[in-house]
Design a protein around this motif. Structure first.
Motif, PDB file in Angstrom:
ATOM      1  N   GLU A   1       0.824  -1.382   0.041  1.00 40.24           N
ATOM      2  CA  GLU A   1       0.022  -0.003  -0.143  1.00 40.24           C
ATOM      3  C   GLU A   1       0.791   1.322  -0.138  1.00 40.24           C
ATOM      4  OE1 GLU A   1      -4.094  -1.534   2.589  1.00 40.24           O
ATOM      5  OE2 GLU A   1      -2.231  -0.571   3.625  1.00 40.24           O
ATOM      6  N   LEU A   2       2.003   1.096   0.591  1.00 42.22           N
ATOM      7  CA  LEU A   2       2.805   2.363   0.973  1.00 42.22           C
ATOM      8  C   LEU A   2       3.372   2.430  -0.540  1.00 42.22           C
ATOM      9  CD1 LEU A   2       4.567   1.631   4.194  1.00 42.22           C
ATOM     10  CD2 LEU A   2       2.995   3.664   3.664  1.00 42.22           C
ATOM     11  N   LEU A   3       3.822   1.665  -1.267  1.00 38.88           N
ATOM     12  CA  LEU A   3       4.370   1.646  -2.490  1.00 38.88           C
ATOM     13  C   LEU A   3       3.562   2.102  -3.524  1.00 38.88           C
ATOM     14  CD1 LEU A   3       6.579  -1.678  -2.465  1.00 38.88           C
ATOM     15  CD2 LEU A   3       7.529   0.907  -3.033  1.00 38.88           C
ATOM     16  N   ALA A   4       2.256   1.995  -3.375  1.00 41.51           N
ATOM     17  CA  ALA A   4       1.382   2.454  -4.214  1.00 41.51           C
ATOM     18  C   ALA A   4       0.842   4.114  -4.085  1.00 41.51           C
ATOM     19  CB  ALA A   4      -0.058   1.735  -3.963  1.00 41.51           C
TER      20      ALA A   4
ATOM     21  N   ARG B   1      -2.349  -6.962  -6.475  1.00 41.51           N
ATOM     22  CA  ARG B   1      -3.107  -6.179  -7.719  1.00 41.51           C
ATOM     23  C   ARG B   1      -3.947  -5.119  -6.685  1.00 41.51           C
ATOM     24  NH1 ARG B   1      -2.445  -7.748 -12.619  1.00 41.51           N
ATOM     25  NH2 ARG B   1      -2.219 -10.341 -13.031  1.00 41.51           N
ATOM     26  N   GLU B   2      -4.888  -5.612  -5.858  1.00 42.70           N
ATOM     27  CA  GLU B   2      -5.544  -4.616  -5.154  1.00 42.70           C
ATOM     28  C   GLU B   2      -4.597  -3.657  -4.312  1.00 42.70           C
ATOM     29  OE1 GLU B   2      -9.319  -7.526  -3.885  1.00 42.70           O
ATOM     30  OE2 GLU B   2      -7.662  -7.435  -2.287  1.00 42.70           O
TER      31      GLU B   2
ATOM     32  N   PRO C   1       1.963   2.111 -12.622  1.00 42.82           N
ATOM     33  CA  PRO C   1       1.991   1.815 -14.234  1.00 42.82           C
ATOM     34  C   PRO C   1       2.998   0.670 -14.453  1.00 42.82           C
ATOM     35  CG  PRO C   1       2.888   4.047 -13.948  1.00 42.82           C
ATOM     36  CD  PRO C   1       2.576   3.523 -12.291  1.00 42.82           C
ATOM     37  N   VAL C   2       2.968  -0.497 -13.672  1.00 41.88           N
ATOM     38  CA  VAL C   2       3.737  -1.300 -14.526  1.00 41.88           C
ATOM     39  C   VAL C   2       3.180  -2.077 -15.806  1.00 41.88           C
ATOM     40  CG1 VAL C   2       4.888  -3.742 -14.127  1.00 41.88           C
ATOM     41  CG2 VAL C   2       4.484  -2.025 -11.951  1.00 41.88           C
ATOM     42  N   PRO C   3       3.835  -2.059 -16.825  1.00 43.95           N
ATOM     43  CA  PRO C   3       3.187  -2.784 -17.928  1.00 43.95           C
ATOM     44  C   PRO C   3       2.743  -4.042 -17.687  1.00 43.95           C
ATOM     45  CG  PRO C   3       5.493  -1.517 -18.478  1.00 43.95           C
ATOM     46  CD  PRO C   3       5.211  -1.523 -17.031  1.00 43.95           C
ATOM     47  N   PRO C   4       1.406  -4.207 -18.419  1.00 46.33           N
ATOM     48  CA  PRO C   4       0.862  -5.643 -18.034  1.00 46.33           C
ATOM     49  C   PRO C   4       1.726  -6.888 -18.474  1.00 46.33           C
ATOM     50  CG  PRO C   4      -0.840  -4.201 -18.982  1.00 46.33           C
ATOM     51  CD  PRO C   4       0.438  -3.361 -18.891  1.00 46.33           C
ATOM     52  N   GLY C   5       2.587  -6.781 -19.555  1.00 42.47           N
ATOM     53  CA  GLY C   5       3.624  -7.858 -19.760  1.00 42.47           C
ATOM     54  C   GLY C   5       4.660  -7.936 -18.990  1.00 42.47           C
ATOM     55  N   GLN C   6       4.521  -6.908 -17.832  1.00 40.30           N
ATOM     56  CA  GLN C   6       5.770  -7.123 -16.833  1.00 40.30           C
ATOM     57  C   GLN C   6       5.388  -7.789 -15.642  1.00 40.30           C
ATOM     58  OE1 GLN C   6       8.381  -3.771 -19.149  1.00 40.30           O
ATOM     59  NE2 GLN C   6       8.344  -3.555 -16.876  1.00 40.30           N
ATOM     60  N   VAL C   7       3.941  -8.246 -15.650  1.00 32.55           N
ATOM     61  CA  VAL C   7       3.462  -8.745 -14.430  1.00 32.55           C
ATOM     62  C   VAL C   7       3.256  -9.994 -14.766  1.00 32.55           C
ATOM     63  CG1 VAL C   7       1.493  -8.585 -12.730  1.00 32.55           C
ATOM     64  CG2 VAL C   7       2.254  -6.425 -13.737  1.00 32.55           C
ATOM     65  N   HIS C   8       3.826 -11.015 -14.060  1.00 34.51           N
ATOM     66  CA  HIS C   8       3.913 -12.403 -14.125  1.00 34.51           C
ATOM     67  C   HIS C   8       3.218 -13.070 -12.834  1.00 34.51           C
ATOM     68  CE1 HIS C   8       6.624 -11.487 -17.565  1.00 34.51           C
ATOM     69  NE2 HIS C   8       7.122 -10.657 -16.463  1.00 34.51           N
ATOM     70  N   PRO C   9       2.025 -13.212 -12.942  1.00 34.84           N
ATOM     71  CA  PRO C   9       1.282 -14.217 -11.900  1.00 34.84           C
ATOM     72  C   PRO C   9       1.715 -15.653 -12.280  1.00 34.84           C
ATOM     73  CG  PRO C   9      -0.344 -13.190 -13.083  1.00 34.84           C
ATOM     74  CD  PRO C   9       0.817 -12.704 -13.730  1.00 34.84           C
ATOM     75  N   ILE C  10       1.523 -16.535 -11.407  1.00 35.97           N
ATOM     76  CA  ILE C  10       1.678 -17.873 -11.191  1.00 35.97           C
ATOM     77  C   ILE C  10       0.285 -18.520 -11.489  1.00 35.97           C
ATOM     78  CG2 ILE C  10       2.341 -19.907 -10.213  1.00 35.97           C
ATOM     79  CD1 ILE C  10       4.227 -18.603  -8.302  1.00 35.97           C
TER      80      ILE C  10
END
Ligand code: 6PG
Length: 251
Positions: free
Chosen positions: A57-60, A96-97, A104-113
């Motif tokens: 939350e702090l980072l957001a 995500r929440e 604004p991390v580009p969606p292609g750079q978010v890698h959920p398992i």
């Protein structure tokens, strides 16, 4: 803030959960800036559970959301519960929440398992993803956040499971007795190659296990968190804890 050098890293003790969370956010910012300056990108493996949520939350929010070059951040997870992505137990949903829906991390750079349908397939595809992401360069995350369970587990390396003994694969599936679901977890071989690993632990409920993990030499299987020892490539290990979690540590 007192800190103690231990065989297993540096223990930094903070007044409370908020201070621990801020320290974790500051570590994220420091590592991100350094990695992006030196290598043009920052790879981070996030932890699940409750403890890291305030740090996310702090980072957001300000100032962190303005200070991190999010366009160069690549987000991974240390583990995931094999549930649908919108399930409240999902670590990716929590991140995500708390964070990723707000920066604004580009969606292609978010890698959920992705392991809701099959833990085995999810582990195999995540392993291939990591192999290709690190292909051609050092096979190491810039930062890994880790939690600590009261049974000494970290990520989903649960005591007595084969995942604890894994010496080759970077990602494996594991059955979690405590929540009666399968999970997928990174293993010690890839975790220990990270440039920086940071456990975040808060609250009196973690005091006993923190003492056990830090000051006695138990068998690794009994306390999988003991497996986390950055390898000889100069990795650093931090324990970011509050006073309550550190209350049984001898000063
Ligand atoms: C998970 C985490 C797990 C967690 C510990 C501590 O998916 O649950 O990866 O390893 O970090 O269980 O959880 P708390 O922060 O909720 O105490």
């Amino acid at each position: 803030m007192p800190s103690y050098k231990r065989a297993s890293g540096v223990v930094c003790v903070y007044a409370d959960y908020e201070a621990v969370s801020r320290a974790a956010a500051e570590l994220f910012l420091r590592q991100a800036n350094e990695a992006i300056k030196d290598r043009g990108r920052f790879s981070v493996a996030l932890s699940g559970g409750h403890t890291p949520q305030r740090a996310y939350e702090l980072l957001a929010g300000p100032p962190f959301n303005r200070l991190v070059d999010w366009g160069r951040v690549h987000v991974f997870w240390g583990d995931e519960r094999c549930v649908p992505p919108d399930d409240p137990r999902s670590n990716a949903r929590m991140a995500r929440e708390k964070l990723l829906d707000h920066v604004p991390v580009p969606p292609g750079q978010v890698h959920p398992i992705a392991c809701a349908n099959s833990a085995k397939d999810g582990a195999q595809s995540y392993e291939s993803l990591l192999q290709s992401f690190f292909d051609g360069g050092p096979k190491r995350f810039d930062l890994v956040f880790l939690g600590l369970g009261t049974d000494g587990h970290t990520a989903s390396l649960f005591p007595g499971t084969p995942a604890v003994l894994e010496k080759d694969r970077w990602v494996t599936e594991v059955y979690s007795e405590k929540d009666e679901i399968y999970r997928v977890t990174l293993t010690a071989p890839i975790l220990n190659q990270a440039l920086v690993l940071a456990f975040i632990a808060s609250g009196a409920s973690k005091a006993e296990v923190l003492r056990e993990v830090l000051t006695q030499r138990p068998e690794s299987e009994r306390f999988p968190a003991r497996l986390i020892e950055p390898d000889c490539h100069g990795g650093k290990l931090y324990w970011l804890v509050d006073r309550n979690a550190a209350s049984l540590l001898e000063t």
